[in-house]
Design a protein around this motif. Structure first.
Motif, PDB file in Angstrom:
ATOM      1  N   ASN A  90      14.596 -33.934 -29.384  1.00  0.00           N
ATOM      2  CA  ASN A  90      14.837 -33.643 -30.799  1.00  0.00           C
ATOM      3  C   ASN A  90      16.331 -33.614 -31.115  1.00  0.00           C
ATOM      4  O   ASN A  90      16.783 -34.191 -32.111  1.00  0.00           O
ATOM      5  N   ALA A  91      17.086 -32.920 -30.265  1.00  0.00           N
ATOM      6  CA  ALA A  91      18.528 -32.783 -30.517  1.00  0.00           C
ATOM      7  C   ALA A  91      19.224 -34.139 -30.461  1.00  0.00           C
ATOM      8  O   ALA A  91      20.068 -34.457 -31.312  1.00  0.00           O
ATOM      9  N   ILE A  92      18.866 -34.947 -29.468  1.00  0.00           N
ATOM     10  CA  ILE A  92      19.462 -36.280 -29.359  1.00  0.00           C
ATOM     11  C   ILE A  92      19.045 -37.151 -30.540  1.00  0.00           C
ATOM     12  O   ILE A  92      19.856 -37.899 -31.101  1.00  0.00           O
ATOM     13  N   ALA A  93      17.774 -37.045 -30.940  1.00  0.00           N
ATOM     14  CA  ALA A  93      17.280 -37.839 -32.076  1.00  0.00           C
ATOM     15  C   ALA A  93      18.039 -37.500 -33.355  1.00  0.00           C
ATOM     16  O   ALA A  93      18.385 -38.394 -34.142  1.00  0.00           O
ATOM     17  N   ARG A  94      18.311 -36.221 -33.571  1.00  0.00           N
ATOM     18  CA  ARG A  94      19.081 -35.816 -34.756  1.00  0.00           C
ATOM     19  C   ARG A  94      20.501 -36.383 -34.694  1.00  0.00           C
ATOM     20  O   ARG A  94      21.035 -36.879 -35.703  1.00  0.00           O
ATOM     21  N   ALA A  95      21.101 -36.298 -33.512  1.00  0.00           N
ATOM     22  CA  ALA A  95      22.474 -36.785 -33.366  1.00  0.00           C
ATOM     23  C   ALA A  95      22.558 -38.293 -33.576  1.00  0.00           C
ATOM     24  O   ALA A  95      23.472 -38.794 -34.252  1.00  0.00           O
ATOM     25  N   LEU A  96      21.622 -39.033 -33.019  1.00  0.00           N
ATOM     26  CA  LEU A  96      21.634 -40.490 -33.159  1.00  0.00           C
ATOM     27  C   LEU A  96      21.427 -40.910 -34.616  1.00  0.00           C
ATOM     28  O   LEU A  96      22.042 -41.876 -35.087  1.00  0.00           O
ATOM     29  N   ALA A 130      17.619 -45.063 -36.075  1.00  0.00           N
ATOM     30  CA  ALA A 130      17.447 -44.701 -34.670  1.00  0.00           C
ATOM     31  C   ALA A 130      16.175 -43.880 -34.463  1.00  0.00           C
ATOM     32  O   ALA A 130      15.861 -42.973 -35.230  1.00  0.00           O
ATOM     33  N   LYS A 131      15.456 -44.230 -33.392  1.00  0.00           N
ATOM     34  CA  LYS A 131      14.286 -43.471 -32.955  1.00  0.00           C
ATOM     35  C   LYS A 131      14.456 -43.133 -31.484  1.00  0.00           C
ATOM     36  O   LYS A 131      15.118 -43.862 -30.746  1.00  0.00           O
ATOM     37  N   CYS A 132      13.850 -42.027 -31.067  1.00  0.00           N
ATOM     38  CA  CYS A 132      14.050 -41.543 -29.706  1.00  0.00           C
ATOM     39  C   CYS A 132      12.699 -41.246 -29.066  1.00  0.00           C
ATOM     40  O   CYS A 132      11.824 -40.620 -29.686  1.00  0.00           O
ATOM     41  N   LEU A 177      27.267 -31.061 -26.040  1.00  0.00           N
ATOM     42  CA  LEU A 177      27.932 -32.068 -25.212  1.00  0.00           C
ATOM     43  C   LEU A 177      26.989 -33.209 -24.879  1.00  0.00           C
ATOM     44  O   LEU A 177      27.368 -34.388 -24.944  1.00  0.00           O
ATOM     45  N   VAL A 178      25.747 -32.879 -24.531  1.00  0.00           N
ATOM     46  CA  VAL A 178      24.757 -33.908 -24.232  1.00  0.00           C
ATOM     47  C   VAL A 178      24.549 -34.817 -25.444  1.00  0.00           C
ATOM     48  O   VAL A 178      24.504 -36.045 -25.317  1.00  0.00           O
ATOM     49  N   CYS A 179      24.445 -34.232 -26.614  1.00  0.00           N
ATOM     50  CA  CYS A 179      24.230 -35.031 -27.827  1.00  0.00           C
ATOM     51  C   CYS A 179      25.440 -35.906 -28.144  1.00  0.00           C
ATOM     52  O   CYS A 179      25.296 -37.071 -28.542  1.00  0.00           O
ATOM     53  N   GLU A 180      26.639 -35.349 -27.980  1.00  0.00           N
ATOM     54  CA  GLU A 180      27.856 -36.131 -28.199  1.00  0.00           C
ATOM     55  C   GLU A 180      27.916 -37.330 -27.253  1.00  0.00           C
ATOM     56  O   GLU A 180      28.216 -38.457 -27.667  1.00  0.00           O
ATOM     57  N   ASN A 181      27.578 -37.092 -25.988  1.00  0.00           N
ATOM     58  CA  ASN A 181      27.596 -38.178 -25.004  1.00  0.00           C
ATOM     59  C   ASN A 181      26.473 -39.179 -25.255  1.00  0.00           C
ATOM     60  O   ASN A 181      26.614 -40.375 -24.957  1.00  0.00           O
ATOM     61  N   ALA A 182      25.338 -38.695 -25.802  1.00  0.00           N
ATOM     62  CA  ALA A 182      24.226 -39.595 -26.109  1.00  0.00           C
ATOM     63  C   ALA A 182      24.615 -40.577 -27.209  1.00  0.00           C
ATOM     64  O   ALA A 182      24.252 -41.767 -27.160  1.00  0.00           O
TER      65      ALA A 182
END
Length: 313
Positions: free
Chosen positions: A165-171, A178-180, A115-120
């Motif tokens: 890491n998880a957000i970076a993969r999702a973006l 994209a970089k995080c 959910l966090v990654c989807e919202n990110a």
């Protein structure tokens, strides 16, 4: 040398953008107020970004060669607190064994992470005129991570990097460039020990240098500086960024309005910049909050050229 000046959304104006361009500063950083209510100020920013008036300001910056980046304590926004009543398992467990929606979330809960990654991804798409650098920091504070049975043996730094890491993969699925940023700050100043994604970079923020008090202050300040070399060894110097506080009048005003009169310590800034250059940083930023129109009405405009001059190659 890339340079960035970070302000609160309400401090952005044509005059501020002109001052950045005149000083030779290359990036405008937008930072909603942090602290426990950071999720609310981020909600306000997302609403503001939908208005023609604010978008026109950001277009003006871009048309004048100023990049836009958003520096956000984002977890309270990415994990909506109104889900706590229906899904308390998504949220962190504190040291006393209680689930609560105060800070971050449980990184061992896959549904929560998804959910966090989807919202990110949605948030990134709403950040108008943003560069490809994304700063979705964990919540603001020292003991803000999960202590449940699955998380309690995972260090704050490893919890923070797991999220990054998880957000970076999702973006990256939606934007290949994209970089995080991993924010090395307070509890996460110690280098992680898990593998980072290729599109994660270091953002080093020496907050303790300015705020540590009491008998532990010398240790915290010394540890913060000692961690810089191992952090650079772990993340590499490529894309590594310094997040400083030389112009942060919100800090010097104890985060209370009206703002106090600001005096820049140019000598200390020069020493710090020399140190960071020796370490190999090519991107240096500073907070510059509480220097907006309300400040100027009280004390006049603040000269930004010392920052730009000091950081020139």
């Amino acid at each position: 040398m890339r340079t960035q000046f970070i302000v609160h959304p309400d401090e952005i104006s044509i005059e501020r953008i002109d001052s950045l361009k005149s000083a030779g500063i290359t990036c405008l950083g937008i930072h909603p107020v942090g602290g426990k209510n950071a999720y609310k100020t981020l909600e306000d920013l997302v609403s503001l970004l939908k208005t023609d008036e604010f978008r026109a300001l950001l277009d003006y910056a871009e048309n004048n060669g100023i990049e836009i980046e958003y520096e956000l304590h984002a977890m309270g926004y990415l994990m909506p607190k109104n889900l706590f009543s229906s899904n308390p398992e998504y949220f962190r467990e504190d040291k006393d064994g209680s689930r609560n929606a105060d800070y971050n979330f449980c990184i061992s809960n896959k549904k929560a992470m998804d959910l966090v990654c989807e919202n990110a991804v949605t948030l990134a798409q709403n950040l108008y005129n943003s560069s490809n650098n994304y700063y979705f920091w964990t919540d603001d504070g020292r003991d803000v991570f999960c202590h449940c049975d699955k998380c309690k043996n995972i260090s704050p730094s490893n919890q923070a990097l797991t999220i990054t890491n998880a957000i970076a993969r999702a973006l990256k699925k939606h934007n290949k460039n994209a970089k995080c940023a991993y924010l090395a700050y307070m509890a996460t100043i110690t280098p992680p020990t898990i593998k980072k994604e290729d599109n994660v970079f270091l953002e080093y923020a020496p907050f303790e240098k300015y705020t540590a008090k009491g008998e532990n202050a010398p240790f915290l300040i010394e540890q913060e500086q000692k961690m810089l070399t191992p952090l650079l060894d772990y993340f590499s110097k490529e894309d590594a960024k310094v997040l400083e506080y030389w112009y942060d009048n919100s800090l010097y005003s104890s985060w209370k309005k009206p703002p106090k009169k600001f005096t820049l310590d140019e000598n200390q800034m020069q020493k710090d910049v020399n140190f960071y250059k020796q370490k190999g940083f090519s991107y240096i930023s500073t907070f510059g909050c509480y220097l907006g129109k309300d400040y100027e009405e009280l004390y006049g405009k603040t000269d930004l050229t010392p920052f730009a001059t000091t950081t020139k190659d």
